[in-house]
Design a protein around this motif. Structure first.
Motif, PDB file in Angstrom:
ATOM      1  N   THR A  88       3.175  -4.495  -2.102  1.00 40.91           N
ATOM      2  CA  THR A  88       1.941  -3.815  -0.999  1.00 40.91           C
ATOM      3  C   THR A  88       1.706  -2.125  -0.581  1.00 40.91           C
ATOM      4  O   THR A  88       3.299  -1.893  -0.266  1.00 40.91           O
ATOM      5  CB  THR A  88       1.225  -4.458  -0.782  1.00 40.91           C
ATOM      6  N   PHE A  89       1.171  -1.258  -1.178  1.00 34.59           N
ATOM      7  CA  PHE A  89       0.962  -0.150  -0.963  1.00 34.59           C
ATOM      8  C   PHE A  89      -0.068   0.473  -0.238  1.00 34.59           C
ATOM      9  O   PHE A  89      -0.713  -0.173   0.603  1.00 34.59           O
ATOM     10  CB  PHE A  89       1.059   0.726  -2.095  1.00 34.59           C
ATOM     11  N   CYS A  90      -0.070   1.453   1.626  1.00 35.46           N
ATOM     12  CA  CYS A  90      -0.906   1.960   1.801  1.00 35.46           C
ATOM     13  C   CYS A  90      -2.031   2.280   0.955  1.00 35.46           C
ATOM     14  O   CYS A  90      -1.914   3.231   0.008  1.00 35.46           O
ATOM     15  CB  CYS A  90      -0.087   2.528   2.918  1.00 35.46           C
ATOM     16  N   ASP A  91      -3.439   1.883   1.524  1.00 34.69           N
ATOM     17  CA  ASP A  91      -4.364   3.156   0.678  1.00 34.69           C
ATOM     18  C   ASP A  91      -4.362   4.381   1.426  1.00 34.69           C
ATOM     19  O   ASP A  91      -5.224   5.115   0.972  1.00 34.69           O
ATOM     20  CB  ASP A  91      -5.179   1.807   0.711  1.00 34.69           C
ATOM     21  N   ASN A  92      -3.939   4.019   2.282  1.00 32.82           N
ATOM     22  CA  ASN A  92      -4.386   6.033   3.275  1.00 32.82           C
ATOM     23  C   ASN A  92      -3.078   7.246   2.663  1.00 32.82           C
ATOM     24  O   ASN A  92      -3.726   7.507   2.758  1.00 32.82           O
ATOM     25  CB  ASN A  92      -4.822   5.162   4.563  1.00 32.82           C
ATOM     26  N   CYS A  93      -1.185   5.890   3.396  1.00 35.17           N
ATOM     27  CA  CYS A  93      -1.127   7.008   2.287  1.00 35.17           C
ATOM     28  C   CYS A  93      -0.187   7.249   1.479  1.00 35.17           C
ATOM     29  O   CYS A  93       0.956   7.372   1.073  1.00 35.17           O
ATOM     30  CB  CYS A  93       0.070   7.516   3.995  1.00 35.17           C
ATOM     31  N   SER A  94      -0.564   5.879   0.991  1.00 30.73           N
ATOM     32  CA  SER A  94       0.211   5.387  -0.717  1.00 30.73           C
ATOM     33  C   SER A  94       1.780   4.627  -0.164  1.00 30.73           C
ATOM     34  O   SER A  94       2.753   4.976  -1.028  1.00 30.73           O
ATOM     35  CB  SER A  94       0.471   6.525  -1.417  1.00 30.73           C
ATOM     36  N   GLY A  95       2.490   4.977   1.048  1.00 27.62           N
ATOM     37  CA  GLY A  95       3.506   4.299   1.560  1.00 27.62           C
ATOM     38  C   GLY A  95       4.027   3.009   1.636  1.00 27.62           C
ATOM     39  O   GLY A  95       2.876   2.474   1.147  1.00 27.62           O
ATOM     40  N   PHE A  96       4.800   2.691   0.934  1.00 25.10           N
ATOM     41  CA  PHE A  96       5.172   0.627   1.016  1.00 25.10           C
ATOM     42  C   PHE A  96       5.063   0.165   2.080  1.00 25.10           C
ATOM     43  O   PHE A  96       5.340   0.753   3.331  1.00 25.10           O
ATOM     44  CB  PHE A  96       6.315   1.101   0.290  1.00 25.10           C
ATOM     45  N   LEU A  97       4.176  -1.116   1.988  1.00 22.37           N
ATOM     46  CA  LEU A  97       4.506  -1.737   3.325  1.00 22.37           C
ATOM     47  C   LEU A  97       5.527  -2.718   3.349  1.00 22.37           C
ATOM     48  O   LEU A  97       6.118  -3.893   2.541  1.00 22.37           O
ATOM     49  CB  LEU A  97       3.243  -2.902   3.410  1.00 22.37           C
ATOM     50  N   TRP A  98       6.674  -2.156   4.145  1.00 19.20           N
ATOM     51  CA  TRP A  98       7.855  -3.137   4.692  1.00 19.20           C
ATOM     52  C   TRP A  98       7.985  -4.122   5.470  1.00 19.20           C
ATOM     53  O   TRP A  98       7.121  -4.025   6.475  1.00 19.20           O
ATOM     54  CB  TRP A  98       8.540  -1.416   4.516  1.00 19.20           C
ATOM     55  N   GLY A  99       8.366  -4.514   5.237  1.00 18.16           N
ATOM     56  CA  GLY A  99       8.924  -5.815   6.324  1.00 18.16           C
ATOM     57  C   GLY A  99       9.030  -7.421   5.838  1.00 18.16           C
ATOM     58  O   GLY A  99       9.073  -7.824   4.324  1.00 18.16           O
TER      59      GLY A  99
END
Length: 553
Positions: free
Chosen positions: A448-459
């Motif tokens: 899943t990716f962040c809808d604000n910065c387009s970064g990957f939600l890691w963990g």
């Protein structure tokens, strides 16, 4: 594995009791079996006898008892003097503390190294850290369900986090987007080498650093990254995804033979899962040996990997320099500050063009509300309710204006109430009032990716935050910077049920209309019925908070 159920001292006491019973019953073979078991315990887990002095003291008393009973030949099985001669390679009481006085500089002395060289030296450090984790550490982790007071595990996690931060800072240390893209590309090649070497734990750290929101938000940098490099990153991200309980990683890990370094967090999660899923005792209050065997097999598999060293030669000076470089102690906020300094955020101003409300949708919800009101208040079914009763109902809505009683008889008709709510919908629509996001921490089961910065939600778990109303996903540090207003999405599913990014939430006719409809849904038949019981009491009903969504249906 007994320490998960009883203490070592209690186990020794039980064995001594069994020995005395066998001695009274004149069973020399049983006495010898018990001594053999204790000898195996001492030889395989001698660390426990060195850590717990009361255990050694009880064993000394047991030896004295055996001598008194004329069983001198059994005392040799219980000897522990040789334990003090064993090499004590680590201190159990050692605690890891951040040394904030260290110089926090990012070393750029690794430019001349090929990606394979960096991968080899990172693997060397990772393997050394992995080998320090003992069987006893895994037992403590299962018993405590956390890494607190387990210094070797804390050190391993600190190394992994240090590598992830170091990767981010190596990229952010470059002044131009082109140079940052070159460093980014180099670490992708490092990740490929780590994959070939089967070092999955460091691979997770490197890819995690590259997918961190402080890096993925750098649009100018990513525009200079070749498409084939981006493709490799996506493949690595898919390999390490938590989807289906890390199914892709597990298949790749099981196919490997020989040297490999597992993702420690995944296997620790497996240990906790087995411990929670299986009961400690079975019928007749007997110990569940199958559970202890399952836990032992998981731990023993990890311990056996420590016996297979990597086939590489590390430069000691380079290892020392790399160790110092990874000892950064930067905070998340400081890394984000550097990221925004490299590429400031572009604030775009949007004109709020709310779509035209759907009259049929509004009419349907208004009619449902009016039916609920008359069902609970119009007891004589004459098509009217009193002005006083309606004012109590209206007081619970986030809007308020005069209600016209055309006949001036203190009664409000169905048509007047319907007109009241239809007028309210128009007013709220013109105000353009939007919902504030209702973010809650979430665990995602697929990439899943962040809808604000387009970064990957890691963990592994709790990777980010998800709006309960519209489904927007974002990082912890991004949730307070979201520029888009929330639109309630009635089709949103739970985050744990394979959530997907929702960049276009469903709207039912504008921000104001959505507030109005949601309020009506909240004010259901049950709530109206509850209000009807209090209509004769002199109390003022509280208004529904405008931004409260936890109570809305």
């Amino acid at each position: 594995m007994h320490r998960l159920l009883i203490s070592s001292s209690d186990l020794l006491d039980k064995l001594i009791t069994l020995f005395k019973t066998a001695l009274d019953n004149e069973q020399p073979a049983e006495c010898q079996r018990i001594c053999y078991l204790i000898r195996h315990w001492i030889q395989e887990f001698w660390v426990m006898f060195r850590l717990h002095h009361n255990l050694s003291d009880n064993l000394d008393q047991f030896r004295e008892f055996i001598r008194e009973q004329g069983q001198e030949h059994l005392c040799s099985f219980l000897e522990t003097k040789w334990i003090n001669e064993r090499d004590w390679s680590w201190k159990a009481s050692q605690k890891i503390k951040a040394n904030c006085s260290k110089k926090r500089k990012v070393s750029l002395l690794f430019d001349h190294l090929e990606p394979i060289e960096l991968a080899e030296h990172l693997t060397y450090l990772e393997f050394k850290s992995f080998c320090r984790i003992s069987f006893l550490d895994y037992q403590n982790y299962i018993h405590n369900c956390c890494m607190k007071d387990i210094p070797m595990m804390e050190r391993s996690i600190a190394l992994c986090n240090g590598i992830s931060q170091w990767v981010q800072l190596m990229v952010l240390s470059r002044p131009t987007a082109q140079l940052r893209a070159e460093v980014f590309t180099k670490f992708i090649h490092v990740a490929q080498s780590l994959h070939l070497m089967h070092n999955y734990n460091t691979l997770m750290a490197v890819v995690g650093g590259l997918c961190h929101s402080s890096i993925s938000r750098l649009k100018d940098t990513t525009s200079h990254v070749p498409s084939e490099v981006t493709k490799v990153l996506n493949e690595m991200t898919d390999l390490l995804s938590s989807c289906r309980n890390y199914d892709n990683y597990r298949h790749a890990y099981n196919r490997c033979t020989g040297f490999k370094i597992p993702i420690l967090g995944v296997h620790l999660k497996d240990l906790i899962s087995v411990n929670e899923a299986m009961s400690d005792y079975v019928e007749d209050n007997k110990i569940n040996v199958q559970k202890l065997q399952a836990l032992y097999n998981h731990i023993n598999e990890l311990i056996q990997l420590q016996q297979i060293p990597p086939r590489l030669e590390a430069n000691k000076d380079l290892v020392h320099l790399l160790t110092l470089s990874l000892d950064l102690y930067y905070t998340e906020d400081e890394i984000y500050e550097l990221s925004y300094a490299r590429e400031p955020k572009n604030f775009l101003f949007f004109v709020n063009l709310a779509p035209k409300p759907d009259p049929r949708t509004i009419s349907k919800h208004v009619q449902r509300m009016v039916d609920s009101v008359f069902k609970n208040y119009d007891h004589d079914e004459n098509g009217f309710i009193s002005q006083e009763e309606f004012e109590k109902i209206a007081a619970s809505f986030p809007f308020s204006f005069c209600v016209m009683d055309k006949e001036k008889e203190g009664l409000v008709s169905r048509e007047e109430i319907t007109a009241y709510f239809m007028r309210a919908s128009v007013i709220c629509s013109k105000l353009g009032l939007g919902f504030v996001h209702n973010f809650q921490e979430a665990t995602y089961m697929k990439p899943t990716f962040c809808d604000n910065c387009s970064g990957f939600l890691w963990g592994v778990i709790r990777q980010g935050y998800r709006c309960k109303d519209c489904g927007m996903n974002c990082h912890k540090l991004c949730k307070d910077q979201v520029a888009f207003e929330c639109k309630k999405n009635t089709k949103v599913t739970n985050a744990t049920d394979s959530p997907t990014p929702s960049s276009t939430p469903v709207s039912m006719g504008g921000f104001g209309v959505m507030r109005f409809i949601t309020t009506i849904n909240y004010f259901s038949d049950t709530h109206v019925h509850a209000l009807s019981h209090s209509r004769n009491k002199c109390v003022s009903l509280p208004r529904v908070p405008i931004n409260t969504h936890s109570h809305l249906k």
